[in-house]
Design an enzyme around this catalytic site. Structure first.
Site, PDB file in Angstrom:
ATOM      1  N   SER A   1      71.897  36.086  -3.920  1.00  0.00           N
ATOM      2  CA  SER A   1      72.374  37.300  -4.573  1.00  0.00           C
ATOM      3  C   SER A   1      73.156  36.930  -5.819  1.00  0.00           C
ATOM      4  CB  SER A   1      73.278  38.112  -3.630  1.00  0.00           C
ATOM      5  OG  SER A   1      72.548  38.582  -2.516  1.00  0.00           O
TER       6      SER A   1
ATOM      7  N   ASP B   1      71.047  42.010  -6.263  1.00  0.00           N
ATOM      8  CA  ASP B   1      71.351  41.863  -7.691  1.00  0.00           C
ATOM      9  C   ASP B   1      72.118  43.102  -8.158  1.00  0.00           C
ATOM     10  OD1 ASP B   1      69.535  39.557  -7.656  1.00  0.00           O
ATOM     11  OD2 ASP B   1      67.969  41.079  -7.536  1.00  0.00           O
TER      12      ASP B   1
ATOM     13  N   SER C   1      67.103  39.100  -2.395  1.00  0.00           N
ATOM     14  CA  SER C   1      68.235  38.927  -3.303  1.00  0.00           C
ATOM     15  C   SER C   1      68.942  40.257  -3.534  1.00  0.00           C
ATOM     16  CB  SER C   1      67.752  38.365  -4.650  1.00  0.00           C
ATOM     17  OG  SER C   1      68.829  38.128  -5.521  1.00  0.00           O
TER      18      SER C   1
END
Length: 373
Positions: free
Chosen positions: A248, A288, A286
């Site tokens: 992340s 973001d 992830s």
């Protein structure tokens, strides 16, 4: 095994020390988020025994009572695999009423409690009965005993109380102590941009907690590919994988431009352009996230008159945001040091190396970005 990372001055370097100059606008005097007047950053690094490699990074938009003197804010999400606490109220009301705290995934709950505790004890908040604490995270479990829950409320309070203006420590510190980016040691990074007077003369600063992957680019140079470490390598050429792209990244943008929460949301979205310039994969696993806030006194909430920079003059700030985020990520990698630990369950030694500065110099020299040394 070293007791803690070596963060002595000169041990590592920032992007500009290698001759990299991402973008077109000049940085501020510190090239940090603290170039935006009033912004404070505090960090606590926890390195204990063989397994604890974690920490806390706190960002305060100003030194006053943020609950009583709130700043407008906007949020952007590229891939939402994350545990960002306090996000929906920021989206709904367009304002921050607490500092921004960055930690690891399993520390979000304790960090929330600590931010609430800290807010309730601020002078003038004796009657407060609701607090929207804003806590972001990335997962540092590749190097840190994340299940051991090493971060305490006292760590968060210490980061908040120690927050100051001036130089911001980068690399394997604070919430970046145990993070990994592009297969190398990631961490905390920061950068800033100054707009010329004709474009408003504003300052924009970025701070990132890098813990994501892809194929690393440095000012357009394919460093990850050149060094043989990049996502999906095994599908594009013979050899082992260069690592996954999960993880992340948290991005914090600060500016003194008089922006509404609507335009701050637009500004936060441009942080993703900066991440893309670094080669981010924005993978399924992830998280973001970017949050942007304005420190301009005329846009503080509760004021009788609220200014708003016009839409048609936002584009230079968009460019500045992408540039500052790109450089902040590079600084997080270049300033990070190698970190070792031991898995508390398997007892296996874990090690994530800092990117080799000499190797990076050679790649940049081949691409004529710096003079060969």
């Amino acid at each position: 095994m070293p007791a803690e990372p070596d963060i002595r001055a000169g041990a590592r370097c920032r992007a500009r020390d290698l001759g990299l100059r991402p973008g077109q606008f000049a940085p501020g005097s510190l090239n940090a988020i603290t170039d935006v007047a009033g912004v404070l950053v505090g960090q606590v690094t926890r390195i204990e025994g063989e397994a604890v490699r974690t920490g806390v990074t706190a960002i305060r938009p100003h030194a006053g009572n943020l609950f009583r003197d709130r700043v407008p804010a906007g949020l952007a999400v590229m891939n939402g695999f994350g545990k960002l606490a306090g996000a929906t109220q920021v989206q709904e009301l367009g304002e921050l009423e607490s500092p921004i705290v960055l930690a690891n995934t399993l520390a979000v709950g304790r960090a929330l409690e600590a931010v609430v505790d800290w807010t309730l004890t601020q002078p003038g908040n004796e009657d407060v009965r609701s607090v929207n604490a804003f806590v972001g995270e990335t997962n540092d479990g590749k190097l840190n005993d994340i299940r051991g829950r090493g971060i305490t409320g006292e760590d968060v309070l210490a980061a908040l109380e120690q927050a100051a203006s001036g130089t911001v420590a980068e690399g394997s510190v604070g919430a970046g102590t145990g993070t990994v980016a592009f297969g190398w040691k990631g961490g905390i990074g920061t950068a800033s941009r100054l707009l010329p007077p004709g474009l408003g003369g504003f300052t924009l600063g970025a701070l990132v907690q890098s813990n994501y992957g892809g194929a690393l680019l440095m000012d357009g140079v394919p460093v990850g590919r050149e060094l043989g470490r990049f996502y999906l390598r095994e599908h594009s050429e013979q050899g082992d994988s260069g690592g996954d792209a999960d993880g992340s990244v948290m991005v914090v943008l600060a500016t003194d431009a008089p922006l509404s929460d609507r335009n701050l949301s637009r500004l936060a979205l441009r942080a993703m352009a900066g991440l893309a310039r670094t080669g981010a994969a924005f993978s399924d696993g992830s998280g973001d996230y970017a949050i942007a806030f304005s420190t301009h006194p005329e846009v503080r909430r509760g004021r009788p008159s609220i200014a708003d920079w016009p839409n048609e003059r936002m584009s230079p700030l968009f460019v500045a945001a992408a540039e500052a985020v790109e450089e902040a990520v590079l600084n997080s990698l270049l300033m990070a040091v190698t970190v070792e630990s031991r898995d508390p369950v398997t007892r296996r030694r874990r090690r994530v190396e800092a990117i080799d500065l000499a190797a990076v110099r050679e790649v940049l020299a081949r691409h004529r970005r710096i003079a060969r040394v």
